[in-house]
Design an enzyme around this catalytic site. Structure first.
Site, PDB file in Angstrom:
ATOM      1  N   ALA A  68      66.400  44.814 -76.313  1.00 25.57           N
ATOM      2  CA  ALA A  68      65.190  45.365 -75.703  1.00 25.57           C
ATOM      3  C   ALA A  68      64.382  44.190 -75.159  1.00 25.57           C
ATOM      4  O   ALA A  68      64.527  43.049 -75.621  1.00 25.57           O
ATOM      5  CB  ALA A  68      64.391  46.121 -76.752  1.00 25.57           C
ATOM      6  N   GLY A 111      69.208  45.792 -78.872  1.00 27.63           N
ATOM      7  CA  GLY A 111      69.406  46.991 -78.055  1.00 27.63           C
ATOM      8  C   GLY A 111      70.697  46.936 -77.242  1.00 27.63           C
ATOM      9  O   GLY A 111      71.256  47.981 -76.905  1.00 27.63           O
ATOM     10  N   GLU A 114      73.279  48.090 -79.530  1.00 29.37           N
ATOM     11  CA  GLU A 114      73.053  49.525 -79.749  1.00 29.37           C
ATOM     12  C   GLU A 114      73.510  50.337 -78.537  1.00 29.37           C
ATOM     13  O   GLU A 114      74.069  51.429 -78.675  1.00 29.37           O
ATOM     14  CB  GLU A 114      71.567  49.769 -80.034  1.00 29.37           C
ATOM     15  CG  GLU A 114      71.156  49.142 -81.367  1.00 29.37           C
ATOM     16  CD  GLU A 114      69.654  49.123 -81.576  1.00 29.37           C
ATOM     17  OE1 GLU A 114      68.922  48.673 -80.666  1.00 29.37           O
ATOM     18  OE2 GLU A 114      69.205  49.556 -82.642  1.00 29.37           O
ATOM     19  N   GLU A 134      67.113  41.637 -84.618  1.00 25.89           N
ATOM     20  CA  GLU A 134      65.705  42.060 -84.652  1.00 25.89           C
ATOM     21  C   GLU A 134      64.954  41.487 -85.842  1.00 25.89           C
ATOM     22  O   GLU A 134      63.748  41.272 -85.805  1.00 25.89           O
ATOM     23  CB  GLU A 134      65.608  43.596 -84.701  1.00 25.89           C
ATOM     24  CG  GLU A 134      66.035  44.305 -83.431  1.00 25.89           C
ATOM     25  CD  GLU A 134      67.522  44.641 -83.394  1.00 25.89           C
ATOM     26  OE1 GLU A 134      68.300  44.077 -84.189  1.00 25.89           O
ATOM     27  OE2 GLU A 134      67.887  45.473 -82.556  1.00 25.89           O
TER      28      GLU A 134
END
Ligand code: CAA
Length: 258
Positions: A68, A111, A114, A134
């Site tokens: 992200a 992300g 993911e 993260e």
């Protein structure tokens, strides 16, 4: 696919395959909100296109996606992210009917990892590195990593990735069963696989995807019943008649997706 995008590239390596390339090279394909909105639009456009049988999602040589967008998230507060359900639209990918193959080179972190896990099949080049870093940012995965990793590689390995932030190589991810295989020319291989998938009957392909995914949600007994009922349902299709007749007549099936 006619739409022009700023953060992704779309193409058709052949008429039955949509190729979507994340394209924010300066930010290692960090998954900003504008990028994700474009990605969802392109994915649903491909999903709705009758000529497309499968979709390939890739990034660059250096990064599938480095997570992200940290710069976008840095100043957000709880009230923003909670009220606006930040990242909720990431899950839209899992509503696609057609198969999505992730072709991963370089970093697939946070992300990015993911996003690969949301796809139906992951192929990785030898350069791929997967991880959920993260924890180094004072947070945890928010795009499904903790849940999908446990199902993909088991609790202990998922826990190690989430709690240490360690990156794993393509080879290790392969040994762990997180990906289908490691291959050179990963995009080419993914397009080849997507082309093969596209040559089958689309109704059976969508049914196959649906029943495999149901294994995540259902008990074994429910899943087995769902699989059998879905299998029974395929006997209502012309593709079943054609596929089995072609076998008996020793010829290639000509599926019409009906
Ligand atoms: N968000 C925003 N920008 C990012 C980014 C990210 N996730 N990852 C890299 N970038 C940017 C860098 O800031 C840098 O930009 P500038 O040149 O403007 O400074 C550029 O991309 C190149 O990055 P580096 O100079 O850091 O490249 P490197 O080769 O030295 O290191 C890397 C590569 C190890 C991937 C490193 O960039 C890195 O650690 N990135 C962050 C990885 C990360 O923590 N991802 C998780 C994000 S949180 C998340 O994803 C939450 C969730 O679950 C949804």
């Amino acid at each position: 696919m006619s739409t022009q995008y700023e953060h992704i590239l779309t193409s058709r390596p052949n008429p039955s395959v949509a190729l979507i390339t994340l394209n924010r090279p300066k930010a290692l394909n960090a998954l900003s909100t504008p990028l994700f909105l474009e990605l969802n639009k392109a994915l649903f456009e491909a999903d709705a296109d009758q000529a497309i049988g499968a979709i390939v999602l890739t990034g660059s040589e250096k990064a599938f996606a480095a997570g992200a967008d940290i710069k976008e998230m840095k100043d957000k507060e709880f009230s923003d992210v909670y009220k606006n359900n930040f990242l909720a639209n990431w899950g839209e990918l899992s509503r696609l009917r057609k198969p999505v193959i992730a072709a991963v080179s370089g970093y697939a972190l946070g992300g990015g990892c993911e996003l690969a896990l949301m796809c139906d099949i992951i192929l990785a080049s030898p350069t791929a590195k997967f991880g959920q870093p993260e924890i180094n940012l004072g947070v945890i995965p928010g795009g499904g990593g903790s849940q999908r990793l446990v199902r993909a590689i088991g609790k202990s390995r998922a826990m190690e990735l989430v709690l240490t932030g360690r990156m794993v190589s393509a080879q290790e991810a392969d040994q762990w069963g997180m990906i289908s295989r490691v291959t050179d020319n990963v995009v080419e291989e993914a397009v080849k696989m997507a082309t093969e998938i596209s040559s089958k009957g689309q109704i059976a392909i969508q049914a196959g995807k649906e029943v495999v995914n149901a294994a995540y949600e259902l008990t074994l007994a429910e899943g087995l019943r769902f699989e059998r009922r879905t299998f029974h349902g395929l006997f209502a299709t012309k593709d079943q008649e054609e596929g089995m007749t072609a076998f008996v007549e020793k010829r290639k099936a000509n599926f019409t997706h009906l």
